[in-house]
Design a protein around this motif. Structure first.
Motif, PDB file in Angstrom:
ATOM      1  N   ARG A 385       0.840  -1.197   0.000  1.00 40.06           N
ATOM      2  CA  ARG A 385       0.000   0.000   0.000  1.00 40.06           C
ATOM      3  C   ARG A 385       0.870   1.239   0.000  1.00 40.06           C
ATOM      4  N   ILE A 386       0.490   2.236  -0.790  1.00 41.99           N
ATOM      5  CA  ILE A 386       1.173   3.532  -0.818  1.00 41.99           C
ATOM      6  C   ILE A 386       0.369   4.497   0.033  1.00 41.99           C
ATOM      7  N   SER A 387       1.017   5.055   1.070  1.00 43.93           N
ATOM      8  CA  SER A 387       0.344   5.941   2.016  1.00 43.93           C
ATOM      9  C   SER A 387       1.090   7.265   2.102  1.00 43.93           C
ATOM     10  N   GLU A 388       0.325   8.334   2.382  1.00 41.72           N
ATOM     11  CA  GLU A 388       0.945   9.647   2.533  1.00 41.72           C
ATOM     12  C   GLU A 388       1.696   9.767   3.850  1.00 41.72           C
ATOM     13  N   ASP A 389       1.364   8.921   4.834  1.00 39.14           N
ATOM     14  CA  ASP A 389       2.055   8.945   6.117  1.00 39.14           C
ATOM     15  C   ASP A 389       2.344   7.509   6.542  1.00 39.14           C
ATOM     16  N   GLU A 390       2.861   7.326   7.743  1.00 36.91           N
ATOM     17  CA  GLU A 390       3.228   6.000   8.225  1.00 36.91           C
ATOM     18  C   GLU A 390       2.084   5.272   8.901  1.00 36.91           C
ATOM     19  N   ASN A 391       0.913   5.890   8.930  1.00 39.33           N
ATOM     20  CA  ASN A 391      -0.243   5.274   9.572  1.00 39.33           C
ATOM     21  C   ASN A 391      -0.762   4.141   8.692  1.00 39.33           C
ATOM     22  N   VAL A 392      -0.904   2.950   9.299  1.00 35.38           N
ATOM     23  CA  VAL A 392      -1.348   1.789   8.517  1.00 35.38           C
ATOM     24  C   VAL A 392      -2.845   1.784   8.275  1.00 35.38           C
ATOM     25  N   ALA A 393      -3.598   2.669   8.935  1.00 35.17           N
ATOM     26  CA  ALA A 393      -5.043   2.735   8.714  1.00 35.17           C
ATOM     27  C   ALA A 393      -5.318   3.210   7.287  1.00 35.17           C
ATOM     28  N   THR A 394      -6.319   2.624   6.652  1.00 37.65           N
ATOM     29  CA  THR A 394      -6.624   2.961   5.269  1.00 37.65           C
ATOM     30  C   THR A 394      -7.268   4.338   5.170  1.00 37.65           C
ATOM     31  N   LYS A 395      -6.975   5.020   4.060  1.00 41.24           N
ATOM     32  CA  LYS A 395      -7.561   6.323   3.774  1.00 41.24           C
ATOM     33  C   LYS A 395      -7.981   6.363   2.318  1.00 41.24           C
ATOM     34  N   ALA A 396      -9.039   7.140   2.057  1.00 45.56           N
ATOM     35  CA  ALA A 396      -9.502   7.286   0.677  1.00 45.56           C
ATOM     36  C   ALA A 396      -8.417   7.941  -0.162  1.00 45.56           C
ATOM     37  N   GLY A 397      -8.241   7.435  -1.371  1.00 41.95           N
ATOM     38  CA  GLY A 397      -7.246   7.988  -2.272  1.00 41.95           C
ATOM     39  C   GLY A 397      -5.925   7.243  -2.269  1.00 41.95           C
ATOM     40  N   GLU A 398      -5.715   6.364  -1.284  1.00 39.64           N
ATOM     41  CA  GLU A 398      -4.486   5.564  -1.281  1.00 39.64           C
ATOM     42  C   GLU A 398      -4.599   4.433  -2.302  1.00 39.64           C
ATOM     43  N   TRP A 399      -3.453   3.915  -2.714  1.00 40.49           N
ATOM     44  CA  TRP A 399      -3.403   2.841  -3.711  1.00 40.49           C
ATOM     45  C   TRP A 399      -2.776   1.599  -3.103  1.00 40.49           C
ATOM     46  N   GLU A 400      -3.264   0.429  -3.527  1.00 44.89           N
ATOM     47  CA  GLU A 400      -2.692  -0.814  -3.030  1.00 44.89           C
ATOM     48  C   GLU A 400      -2.866  -1.920  -4.052  1.00 44.89           C
TER      49      GLU A 400
END
Length: 424
Positions: A385-400
């Motif tokens: 998963r590509i995240s804007e921060d180090e938080n493993v919780a999912t967010k809208a707009g992330e890619w995996e």
């Protein structure tokens, strides 16, 4: 609705059904009687006409007798037909009424769940005894069935008093003890909503969320604990819970911060202290690494193949995702059990975003907890998963992207993952 009102409505409906069946039959019977009287009057009128025709010489006496005999035979045939028609309706009506009664009873029993209703009534009746047993300190003597009955009785009471936050809290704790985590969290969440000022309710909710091991629940538990600690930073119990949940989430900063607060107060031989220290060392090693896990594996490939269980993961971007990923962010690669609903990662690696394609090593050494790693599983789901921060919780707009693979002990397998799905 009370039981008396229910019985009254059911009685009215049954009466209407009976009337709908019987009324047409009674009406047809009355029509038959009227027709019979009319036919008798017609016969009398015809006899009078025959007498008049004989006197006027229009017919002979012999013709009159023949016509009278024919009228009598027709009247007898019609009476026999009406009797047969009237008598044949009784049996179908009786059978139909009996079938309707049997079907009605069966439907009522199945729809209204009579055994379950009786079970609920028994549970409510046993509530005072079970409550007294708990109050006297004999809660350990309660069987799982007693706890289930107690939970059912409290749930029945909550139907009458849905605003009782204490009742919802007790119900949630009982469901948690029965392993019903979803229902437990819903009940405790309800108690927190009804009485947000009660700190004990929020602590219990954080504990319930922590016990699931699911990433989203862990993230929510961490947020609740952060709010509680901001108001009471010296509470060591809250600090210990925050250390545990942060360690499971791979949050090094919070794990170090709150572990420093409680480590001197834990027994030296504490298993928890040992696991937390091991986890912190693992997170520090990952954070301080200047080379990718693949390069670390390449430095000593024979040792990696002989001692570790894991995967060498080649990660690439789909064309649809290439223009949507952030310039600065993190790549989070984790493994979860593919044969269960447990969402707790068995291994996690977090890296700053680099150039794709790239290769990442994920092994049993990347476990979040010493007692739960890749070696405990048979089949896993690998996710990048590509995240804007180090938080493993999912967010809208992330890619995996994800794939599944079997676990082979003491072997590092090569797998491919294409990041091609945008989260909503």
């Amino acid at each position: 609705m009370s039981w008396s009102e229910f019985y009254l409505i059911v009685s009215g409906l049954i009466t209407l059904v009976i009337m709908a069946v019987v009324f047409p039959w009674l009406r047809g019977k009355n029509h038959a009687k009227v027709d019979s009287l009319n036919n008798a009057q017609i016969v009398k009128q015809r006899l009078g006409e025959l007498d008049r025709e004989v006197k006027e010489g229009l017919i002979s006496e012999r013709d009159k007798r023949q016509a009278v005999d024919e009228l009598k035979l027709a009247l007898v045939d019609e009476a026999a037909f009406e009797k047969a028609q009237t008598g044949s309706a009784l049996l179908p009506l009786s059978v139909g009424a009996l079938l309707a009664l049997v079907v009605g009873v069966l439907v009522y029993v199945n729809v209204n769940q009579i055994p379950q209703v009786q079970k609920a009534s028994d549970a409510v009746a046993a509530l005072p005894e079970l409550s007294q047993q708990l109050a006297s300190g004999n809660g350990t003597n309660l069987s799982p069935q007693d706890i289930a009955n107690l939970a059912l009785a409290i749930r029945q009471r909550l139907r009458q008093a849905p605003g009782d936050d204490t009742g919802w809290m007790y119900y949630g704790r009982l469901m948690l003890s029965l392993g019903e985590e979803v229902q437990a969290i819903e009940a405790i969440d309800r108690a927190v909503t009804l009485a947000p000022e009660k700190e004990a309710n929020r602590i219990t909710l954080a504990q319930a969320l922590l016990s699931t091991g699911e990433v989203n629940n862990l993230t929510r538990s961490q947020g609740i604990l952060a709010d509680l600690l901001s108001a009471n930073p010296q509470n060591d119990n809250l600090a210990l819970m925050m250390t545990v949940v942060s360690a499971q989430l791979g949050d090094l900063d919070n794990t170090q911060r709150y572990y420093a607060q409680v480590k001197d107060k834990l027994p030296s031989d504490s298993d928890m202290a040992e696991r937390l220290a091991s986890r912190i060392a693992q997170l520090e090693a990952q954070a301080n690494a200047l080379i990718t896990p693949n390069e670390r594996s390449a430095a000593n490939p024979s040792q990696q193949m002989d001692e570790k269980t894991g995967y060498s993961i080649s990660i690439s971007l789909a064309d649809v995702a290439r223009d949507s990923i952030p310039e600065d962010g993190f790549l989070i690669v984790f493994a979860q059990d593919a044969n269960s609903e447990n969402r707790m990662p068995a291994a996690v690696v977090k890296l700053p975003l680099g150039r794709f394609p790239l290769t990442v090593s994920l092994t049993s050494e990347d476990a979040m907890l010493a007692q739960y790693s890749l070696t405990n599983l048979k089949k896993i789901k690998l996710t990048a998963r590509i995240s804007e921060d180090e938080n493993v919780a999912t967010k809208a707009g992330e890619w995996e992207g994800s794939t599944t693979a079997n676990v082979v002990s003491q072997q590092v397998q090569k797998v491919n993952i294409i990041i091609n799905k945008e989260l909503e």
